[in-house]
Scaffold this active site. Structure first.
Site, short mmCIF file in Angstrom:
data_model
loop_
_atom_site.label_atom_id
_atom_site.label_comp_id
_atom_site.label_asym_id
_atom_site.label_seq_id
_atom_site.Cartn_x
_atom_site.Cartn_y
_atom_site.Cartn_z
N ASN A 171 0.83 -1.20 0.00
CA ASN A 171 0.00 0.00 0.00
C ASN A 171 0.86 1.25 0.00
O ASN A 171 1.90 1.32 0.65
CB ASN A 171 -1.05 0.00 1.12
CG ASN A 171 -0.51 -0.31 2.50
OD1 ASN A 171 0.47 -1.02 2.65
ND2 ASN A 171 -1.15 0.23 3.51
N CYS A 184 -4.13 0.64 -2.58
CA CYS A 184 -3.95 -0.61 -1.83
C CYS A 184 -2.83 -1.46 -2.45
O CYS A 184 -2.52 -1.32 -3.65
CB CYS A 184 -5.23 -1.44 -1.89
SG CYS A 184 -6.61 -0.76 -1.00
N GLU A 195 -2.88 -4.63 -3.26
CA GLU A 195 -3.33 -5.54 -4.32
C GLU A 195 -3.33 -4.83 -5.67
O GLU A 195 -2.89 -5.38 -6.68
CB GLU A 195 -4.74 -6.05 -4.03
CG GLU A 195 -4.89 -6.89 -2.78
CD GLU A 195 -5.14 -6.08 -1.51
OE1 GLU A 195 -4.64 -4.93 -1.41
OE2 GLU A 195 -5.83 -6.58 -0.61
N1 THU Z 1 -5.24 -1.72 2.39
C1 THU Z 1 -4.65 -2.49 1.43
O1 THU Z 1 -3.57 -2.17 0.93
N2 THU Z 1 -5.29 -3.62 1.04
C2 THU Z 1 -6.45 -4.08 1.58
O2 THU Z 1 -6.92 -5.13 1.17
C3 THU Z 1 -7.14 -3.32 2.62
C4 THU Z 1 -6.51 -2.04 3.01
C5 THU Z 1 -4.55 -0.52 2.84
C6 THU Z 1 -5.21 0.78 2.52
C7 THU Z 1 -4.62 1.68 3.56
O3 THU Z 1 -3.35 2.15 3.12
C8 THU Z 1 -4.38 0.77 4.74
O4 THU Z 1 -4.42 -0.56 4.23
C9 THU Z 1 -5.40 0.91 5.85
O5 THU Z 1 -6.68 0.74 5.39
#
Ligand code: THU
Length: 167
Positions: free
Chosen positions: A71, A82, A84
């Protein structure tokens, strides 16, 4: 008097089921263990100064190539991305002709990996679904938690009734 939710419709009922296998890390195949370890490692390079929640994703393409992402946050919060999607968009940018086979996801917070797996957010599910549809190849998910690991055979298990122009 009938409440709003009391309708009884007799035409049919649609039941949604998802296949989620819950395992221990030690039960994974050696290839899956490596992918999970790669996702765990990717958490360490996340840029998450606002949430302090570090997510890593490792995407395995059908020919074995693995790309990672994590992220990437921003002071203007919605501008972040995110793990993914960071990984998948990288894969699309560099290997547009390879199908996505598996995505492993791990999260690290408060100085350790999380006990229970995190599941991808709605926006990421939609993007993973696009990869599955684009290459007509199921995208398997491995969601890592220290206490248990979820194995989900295809993204449609996490995104039932997904949008399609063709109904
Ligand atoms: N986040 C992800 O990278 N992937 C996920 O599946 C859920 C949330 C990140 C977004 C943000 O930077 C942090 O996690 C907190 O929500």
């Amino acid at each position: 008097m009938h409440q709003k939710n009391d309708y009884i419709c007799n035409m049919k009922q649609i039941n949604i089921t998802a296949q989620i296998r819950v395992c221990d890390y030690t039960e994974l195949s050696s290839q899956d263990k490596i992918l999970v370890d790669t996702a765990k490692e990717a958490t360490q390079a996340a840029y998450a100064p606002y949430s302090h929640f570090q997510v890593g994703a490792a995407v395995q393409l059908t020919d074995g190539i693995v790309v990672t992402g994590n992220n990437q946050e921003n002071v203007a919060y919605p501008s972040g991305l995110c793990a993914e999607r960071t990984a998948l968009f990288y894969a699309n940018a560099h290997y547009p002709d390879r199908a996505v086979d598996t995505i492993a996801i791990a999260a690290y917070a408060h100085g350790d990996y999380v006990d229970a797996p995190i599941t991808p957010c709605g926006g990421c599910r939609q993007v993973i679904l696009e990869a599955q549809n684009r290459y007509q190849h199921p995208v398997r998910l491995i969601l890592y938690g220290k206490k248990e690991v979820y194995i989900i055979p295809k993204i449609t298990d996490l995104l039932p009734l997904s949008f399609s122009e063709f109904g």
